[in-house]
Design an enzyme around this catalytic site. Structure first.
Site, short mmCIF file in Angstrom:
data_model
loop_
_atom_site.label_atom_id
_atom_site.label_comp_id
_atom_site.label_asym_id
_atom_site.label_seq_id
_atom_site.Cartn_x
_atom_site.Cartn_y
_atom_site.Cartn_z
N GLU A 1 0.83 -1.22 0.00
CA GLU A 1 0.00 0.00 0.00
C GLU A 1 0.86 1.27 0.00
O GLU A 1 0.59 2.22 0.73
CB GLU A 1 -0.98 -0.02 1.18
CG GLU A 1 -1.97 -1.16 1.03
CD GLU A 1 -3.21 -1.03 1.90
OE1 GLU A 1 -3.52 0.07 2.34
OE2 GLU A 1 -3.86 -2.06 2.11
C1 LIG Z 1 2.20 -9.74 -0.07
C2 LIG Z 1 1.80 -8.62 -0.98
C3 LIG Z 1 0.46 -8.32 -1.15
C4 LIG Z 1 0.08 -7.30 -2.05
N1 LIG Z 1 -1.25 -7.06 -2.28
C5 LIG Z 1 -1.62 -6.18 -3.26
C6 LIG Z 1 -2.99 -6.02 -3.64
O1 LIG Z 1 -3.88 -6.62 -3.05
N2 LIG Z 1 -3.29 -5.18 -4.67
C7 LIG Z 1 -2.33 -4.49 -5.34
O2 LIG Z 1 -2.66 -3.76 -6.27
N3 LIG Z 1 -1.02 -4.60 -4.99
C8 LIG Z 1 -0.64 -5.43 -3.99
N4 LIG Z 1 0.68 -5.57 -3.64
C9 LIG Z 1 1.67 -4.79 -4.36
C10 LIG Z 1 2.33 -3.70 -3.53
O3 LIG Z 1 1.45 -2.64 -3.36
C11 LIG Z 1 3.63 -3.31 -4.27
O4 LIG Z 1 4.54 -4.37 -4.02
C12 LIG Z 1 4.19 -1.99 -3.82
O5 LIG Z 1 3.39 -0.93 -4.29
C13 LIG Z 1 5.62 -1.76 -4.33
O6 LIG Z 1 5.72 -1.99 -5.70
P1 LIG Z 1 6.88 -2.99 -6.24
O7 LIG Z 1 6.83 -4.22 -5.41
O8 LIG Z 1 6.72 -3.12 -7.70
O9 LIG Z 1 8.24 -2.26 -5.89
P2 LIG Z 1 9.03 -1.20 -6.80
O10 LIG Z 1 8.12 -0.15 -7.28
O11 LIG Z 1 9.86 -1.93 -7.78
O12 LIG Z 1 9.98 -0.55 -5.72
C14 LIG Z 1 11.02 -1.31 -5.05
C15 LIG Z 1 11.57 -0.47 -3.94
O13 LIG Z 1 12.17 0.70 -4.49
C16 LIG Z 1 12.01 1.78 -3.62
N5 LIG Z 1 11.47 2.91 -4.38
C17 LIG Z 1 10.58 2.89 -5.38
N6 LIG Z 1 10.36 4.13 -5.83
C18 LIG Z 1 11.14 4.95 -5.13
C19 LIG Z 1 11.36 6.36 -5.10
N7 LIG Z 1 10.71 7.19 -5.91
N8 LIG Z 1 12.25 6.85 -4.21
C20 LIG Z 1 12.91 6.05 -3.36
N9 LIG Z 1 12.73 4.72 -3.33
C21 LIG Z 1 11.85 4.18 -4.19
C22 LIG Z 1 11.12 1.33 -2.46
O14 LIG Z 1 11.96 1.00 -1.36
C23 LIG Z 1 10.51 0.06 -2.96
O15 LIG Z 1 10.27 -0.86 -1.91
C24 LIG Z 1 1.07 -6.56 -2.73
C25 LIG Z 1 2.42 -6.85 -2.51
C26 LIG Z 1 2.80 -7.87 -1.67
C27 LIG Z 1 4.26 -8.17 -1.49
#
Ligand SMILES: Cc1cc2nc3c(=O)[nH]c(=O)nc-3n(C[C@H](O)[C@H](O)[C@H](O)COP(=O)(O)OP(=O)(O)OC[C@H]3O[C@@H](n4cnc5c(N)ncnc54)[C@H](O)[C@@H]3O)c2cc1C
Length: 588
Positions: free
Chosen positions: A414
């Protein structure tokens, strides 16, 4: 200073307008802090549940506790990576799956404050179950409740609220994680205009494989233009072209809920399944996540209370070197800080939930602050509880290893905490930034700008000259109130100074954003704690005095350190070191 000073880039403005409510609004508490104000009405007096909500809650809680004690086995849920249907049905019977839905649709009509008490109770026992409930209720059906037409609500809500059908919220994709606006799933209007045809993939979706109703975000063409924008759709798994490509991705923690991948291939979705206005899906998504972040705070508070209880018991009963562990100062420090943070987490959750209940239109900053603050605090608390237990915490006899694994998702889900931290700083600074721009424009083009600039200048000068009044009823708290008032004043000066110093480059200065956001979060947390402590004192409740006092002292020290870091830091050295490592692909 150029005329573009402090004005975010055009695209970013458009994105921000999309994400933020832009109509006339009352100023919220957190936005007020960035203007050097203490908007007292939103935090004082400390919110209490209205009698009618208290009665509803009192009627449900004993039943919920009994059910959780007897039927919920968090260790088995973790071990089997499944939440049994009997648990889902039991929660549905108590009303948990439709807690905040209006009674006319079969819901319980709970306020967000009352709902948070329910989620705190579940979060105290089993993070898997609280994530499942949040996915269904806090984000799954929220879009329908907020943006559904009367017809959509009548049609879709009743079975969801009764738990006969389950909901999911599908935003994340391989190319749209933190960058939620980068949704690639396409929704093209059919030739006869009756349907949208969806193509794309979603991943990491909680409840994906078990939901019968999914709110899916997809990119649509804006009529009459070449541009596209995100739109929310109501999707059901029986639509031809819908497929679950992975029902349960194996995972580290919160193993109970099924987190899966979805694919849509020429999936036809009726036009009437559009949720909210066409092209306003990001607004839908952000509003939904706002709500979810509040219950995040409640779940983290529940888990923190469990850790504190376990750690306190262990520190009192485990003896080493002829003493109880709790006799040692390094253990006392952990216990005291756990209690202080837990008190603050509960106060922030209560205040934030009350903002929603009291009709504040824009509470994005407060919910983002709550999410970041409580998830970081819980991580520290679980780690401290783990450390106090020593080796025994490493084994599955105790819930701590599970709680440690479960808590890790909180920093990512989230909205990753880094992204929310930047968001807090940039959204918060936008208001004072616009005022400074008015003043700048008036200096260079006085005609037409003077009146507004005069008002803006007066506001900026006023905030620079006067610390805001922070009033408390209890005499003993005056020194804390005075210190908070001075800190808000210093914070406002720092915000103005950084805006003037960095101008539009502030958008890329994440170290500055982090310090500003961290200081703002401490101010918000301290305001909630002060309000709660004042109310406790007035009611003669003294047992949290020490924890509240410790929190206010330490929070104020942390805030001062964040502000001092704006001047005294190693930012450039850190950048140079990181860039060198990045250039050599990980070699130091
Ligand atoms: C168990 C689980 C349940 C989930 N459930 C849902 C759901 O029900 N519905 C849904 O839509 N999504 C869901 N998600 C997705 C979740 O919301 C995303 O994993 C989250 O938004 C991060 O996106 P990403 O994993 O692609 O990380 P990325 O966008 O690839 O980012 C990786 C890391 O980079 C860093 N980062 C990214 N951008 C920046 C920035 N601008 N500045 C500094 N640091 C940055 C952060 O530390 C981040 O953790 C779920 C994820 C998990 C693991």
């Amino acid at each position: 200073m150029s005329t573009t000073a402090i004005q975010p880039h055009e695209k970013e403005i458009r994105d921000a307008e999309e994400l933020l409510f832009t109509g006339p609004q009352r100023q919220g508490f957190a936005k007020g802090l960035f203007f050097g104000r203490f908007v007292a009405d939103w935090v004082t007096p400390y919110p209490r549940l209205p009698a009618e909500q208290r009665e509803k809650l009192d009627a449900v809680m004993p039943e919920l506790r009994r059910f959780l004690d007897e039927e919920l086995d968090p260790a088995a849920i973790d071990r089997n990576a499944d939440i049994p249907r009997s648990v889902i049905d039991g929660l549905a019977k108590i009303g948990v799956l439709g807690m905040t839905a209006p009674e006319e649709f079969g819901g319980r009509g709970f306020s967000q404050m009352a709902n948070c008490r329910v989620l705190e109770e579940i979060g105290a026992r089993c993070a898997s179950t609280s994530v499942f409930v949040n996915a269904h209720h806090s984000i799954g059906i929220r879009a329908l409740l907020l943006f559904g037409t009367p017809e959509q609500k009548r049609r879709w809500l009743p079975p969801l609220v009764r738990g006969e059908k389950l909901a999911a919220f599908a935003l994340t994709e391989p190319e749209a994680g933190s960058d939620a606006a980068n949704v690639q799933t396409r929704a093209d209007i059919s030739e006869d205009g009756t349907h949208y045809i969806l193509n794309g993939e979603k991943r990491f979706i909680t409840n994906a494989a078990i939901a019968q109703v999914l709110t899916v975000m997809a990119r649509t063409k804006i009529p009459g233009s070449d541009e596209t924008a995100v739109t929310a759709f109501l999707v059901t798994p029986d639509m031809p072209g819908f497929s679950v490509t992975e029902p349960r991705m194996e995972k580290l923690g919160i193993r109970g809920p099924a987190t899966g991948r979805l694919a849509f291939r020429d999936m036809r979705v009726p036009r009437e399944n559009i949720l909210g206005p066409l092209g306003k899906g990001l607004k839908v998504a952000l509003s939904v996540l706002d709500f979810g972040r509040t219950t995040f705070g409640a779940c983290c508070t529940g888990a923190a209370k469990t850790c504190l209880r376990l750690a306190t018991h262990h520190a009192r009963t485990r003896r080493q070197f002829g003493h109880a562990l709790g006799d040692f100062e390094l253990i006392k420090k952990k216990i005291a800080r756990m209690a202080a943070s837990t008190y603050a987490m509960e106060a922030m959750t209560t205040v934030t939930a009350s903002l929603i209940d009291r009709g504040l239109e824009d509470y994005m900053l407060e919910t983002a602050m709550l999410k970041v603050f409580t998830t970081e605090a819980l991580w520290q608390i679980v780690n401290d509880a783990f450390q106090i237990h020593g080796g025994i915490a490493y084994f599955t006899d105790l819930p701590l290893e599970r709680m440690l694994r479960d808590a890790r998702i909180n920093h990512i889900g989230e909205g990753a905490n880094e992204v929310l931290t930047s968001f807090i700083a940039l959204v918060g600074m936008r208001g004072p930034g616009m005022q400074l721009k008015e003043i700048w424009d008036a200096l260079h083009h006085p005609i037409g700008h003077l009146k507004r600039a005069w008002r803006a200048g007066w506001d900026r000068v006023g905030a620079a000259l006067h610390a805001p009044s922070v009033l408390v009823k209890s005499d003993a708290l005056h020194p804390h109130a005075h210190r908070l008032s001075r800190l808000i004043w210093r914070f406002n000066l720092a915000v103005d100074r950084e805006l003037i110093r960095h101008r539009e480059a502030i958008l890329d200065r994440e170290y500055v954003q982090e310090r500003i956001a961290n200081a703002a979060m401490e101010l918000f947390a301290s305001s909630c704690v002060l309000s709660r402590w004042d109310a406790d004192m007035q009611a003669g409740l003294m047992h949290h005095d020490r924890a509240a006092g410790l929190f206010l002292r330490e929070s104020s020290r942390r805030a001062r350190q964040f502000l001092a870091g704006l001047r005294d830091n190693d930012d450039e050295v850190i950048n140079a070191a990181a860039e060198a490592v990045l250039r050599h692909d990980g070699a130091p």
